[in-house]
Design a protein around this motif. Structure first.
Motif, PDB file in Angstrom:
ATOM      1  N   SER A   1       0.885  -1.193  -0.010  1.00  0.00           N
ATOM      2  CA  SER A   1      -0.083   0.155  -0.061  1.00  0.00           C
ATOM      3  C   SER A   1       0.676   1.145   0.039  1.00  0.00           C
ATOM      4  O   SER A   1       0.363   2.232  -0.480  1.00  0.00           O
ATOM      5  N   ILE A   2       2.040   1.223   0.585  1.00  0.00           N
ATOM      6  CA  ILE A   2       2.818   2.241   0.510  1.00  0.00           C
ATOM      7  C   ILE A   2       4.352   1.969   0.395  1.00  0.00           C
ATOM      8  O   ILE A   2       4.604   0.698   0.559  1.00  0.00           O
ATOM      9  N   LYS A   3       5.178   2.569   0.117  1.00  0.00           N
ATOM     10  CA  LYS A   3       6.549   2.654  -0.118  1.00  0.00           C
ATOM     11  C   LYS A   3       7.486   3.835   0.306  1.00  0.00           C
ATOM     12  O   LYS A   3       6.917   4.960   0.255  1.00  0.00           O
ATOM     13  N   PRO A   4       8.446   3.510   1.038  1.00  0.00           N
ATOM     14  CA  PRO A   4       9.132   4.566   1.795  1.00  0.00           C
ATOM     15  C   PRO A   4       9.716   5.553   0.892  1.00  0.00           C
ATOM     16  O   PRO A   4      10.298   5.110  -0.243  1.00  0.00           O
ATOM     17  N   VAL A   5       9.827   6.617   1.091  1.00  0.00           N
ATOM     18  CA  VAL A   5      10.627   7.600   0.307  1.00  0.00           C
ATOM     19  C   VAL A   5      12.101   8.034   0.859  1.00  0.00           C
ATOM     20  O   VAL A   5      12.250   8.438   2.171  1.00  0.00           O
ATOM     21  N   LYS A   6      13.082   6.987   0.634  1.00  0.00           N
ATOM     22  CA  LYS A   6      14.498   6.939   1.203  1.00  0.00           C
ATOM     23  C   LYS A   6      14.951   8.339   1.397  1.00  0.00           C
ATOM     24  O   LYS A   6      15.786   8.350   2.220  1.00  0.00           O
ATOM     25  N   ALA A   7      14.588   9.315   0.418  1.00  0.00           N
ATOM     26  CA  ALA A   7      15.512  10.540   0.626  1.00  0.00           C
ATOM     27  C   ALA A   7      14.986  11.352   1.564  1.00  0.00           C
ATOM     28  O   ALA A   7      15.602  12.536   1.898  1.00  0.00           O
ATOM     29  N   SER A   8      13.760  11.152   2.201  1.00  0.00           N
ATOM     30  CA  SER A   8      13.283  11.838   3.319  1.00  0.00           C
ATOM     31  C   SER A   8      13.981  11.759   4.454  1.00  0.00           C
ATOM     32  O   SER A   8      13.768  12.418   5.509  1.00  0.00           O
TER      33      SER A   8
ATOM     34  N   PRO B   1      12.841   1.228  16.653  1.00  0.00           N
ATOM     35  CA  PRO B   1      13.255   1.000  15.264  1.00  0.00           C
ATOM     36  C   PRO B   1      12.913   2.419  14.109  1.00  0.00           C
ATOM     37  O   PRO B   1      11.728   2.882  14.589  1.00  0.00           O
ATOM     38  N   ALA B   2      13.643   2.502  13.399  1.00  0.00           N
ATOM     39  CA  ALA B   2      13.599   3.570  12.636  1.00  0.00           C
ATOM     40  C   ALA B   2      12.690   3.638  11.521  1.00  0.00           C
ATOM     41  O   ALA B   2      12.083   2.449  11.203  1.00  0.00           O
ATOM     42  N   LEU B   3      11.802   4.605  11.332  1.00  0.00           N
ATOM     43  CA  LEU B   3      10.902   4.638  10.128  1.00  0.00           C
ATOM     44  C   LEU B   3      11.270   5.996   9.338  1.00  0.00           C
ATOM     45  O   LEU B   3      12.069   7.030   9.958  1.00  0.00           O
ATOM     46  N   TYR B   4      10.860   5.843   8.047  1.00  0.00           N
ATOM     47  CA  TYR B   4      11.115   7.074   7.176  1.00  0.00           C
ATOM     48  C   TYR B   4      10.116   8.091   7.415  1.00  0.00           C
ATOM     49  O   TYR B   4       8.948   7.806   7.868  1.00  0.00           O
ATOM     50  N   LYS B   5      10.454   9.398   7.245  1.00  0.00           N
ATOM     51  CA  LYS B   5       9.519  10.383   7.375  1.00  0.00           C
ATOM     52  C   LYS B   5       8.419  10.637   6.267  1.00  0.00           C
ATOM     53  O   LYS B   5       7.338  11.106   6.552  1.00  0.00           O
ATOM     54  N   GLU B   6       8.652  10.013   5.128  1.00  0.00           N
ATOM     55  CA  GLU B   6       7.473  10.232   4.056  1.00  0.00           C
ATOM     56  C   GLU B   6       7.524   8.970   3.576  1.00  0.00           C
ATOM     57  O   GLU B   6       8.359   8.169   3.398  1.00  0.00           O
ATOM     58  N   TYR B   7       6.323   8.684   2.774  1.00  0.00           N
ATOM     59  CA  TYR B   7       5.873   7.428   2.259  1.00  0.00           C
ATOM     60  C   TYR B   7       5.187   7.825   0.887  1.00  0.00           C
ATOM     61  O   TYR B   7       4.513   8.658   0.830  1.00  0.00           O
ATOM     62  N   TRP B   8       5.357   6.940  -0.086  1.00  0.00           N
ATOM     63  CA  TRP B   8       4.651   7.085  -1.427  1.00  0.00           C
ATOM     64  C   TRP B   8       3.181   6.087  -1.034  1.00  0.00           C
ATOM     65  O   TRP B   8       3.546   5.195  -0.706  1.00  0.00           O
TER      66      TRP B   8
END
Length: 118
Positions: A33-40, A47-54
């Motif tokens: 359903s979502i995919k991380p925006v690694k550049a964010s 555990p770490a989570l990315y700040k934004e997701y597609w």
């Protein structure tokens, strides 16, 4: 695709405990359903989570509409010329392939060939 912030994702699902949010985000990623925006970058927590997701949107099947346009509305209208102009530009650079016109006004491919401007 649209971007969604981790804070908005948290408030949208009304999850305010970090471990529950992490589990929900991982389930959404695994479900496609979502995919991380690694550049964010990550949020700095463990555990770490990315700040934004597609947000992954499902593609609609438009094959029924294409068949209707090609054959069911008016079968005598040929859409081959539109497909040819979208695929191959003409050598003159104006878009469209140069097709030899017959006496009926139809090219060899069966599509309408407009008269050339002089």
């Amino acid at each position: 695709m649209k971007k969604i912030n981790l804070d908005i994702l948290s408030s949208q699902y009304r999850i305010f405990e970090y471990r529950a949010l992490y589990a929900k985000v991982m389930a959404l990623i695994e479900g496609g359903s979502i995919k991380p925006v690694k550049a964010s970058g990550t949020n700095g927590k463990s555990p770490a989570l990315y700040k934004e997701y597609w947000i992954i949107e499902e593609k609609q099947d438009m094959s029924g509409c294409l068949d209707e346009l090609n054959y069911e509305i008016v079968p005598s209208i040929s859409t081959i010329w539109d497909r040819l102009t979208a695929i191959r530009p003409s050598p003159s650079g104006e878009g469209g392939q140069d097709v030899e016109t017959t006496a009926s006004g139809l090219g060899r491919a069966g599509g309408y060939v407009p008269a050339k401007a002089q």
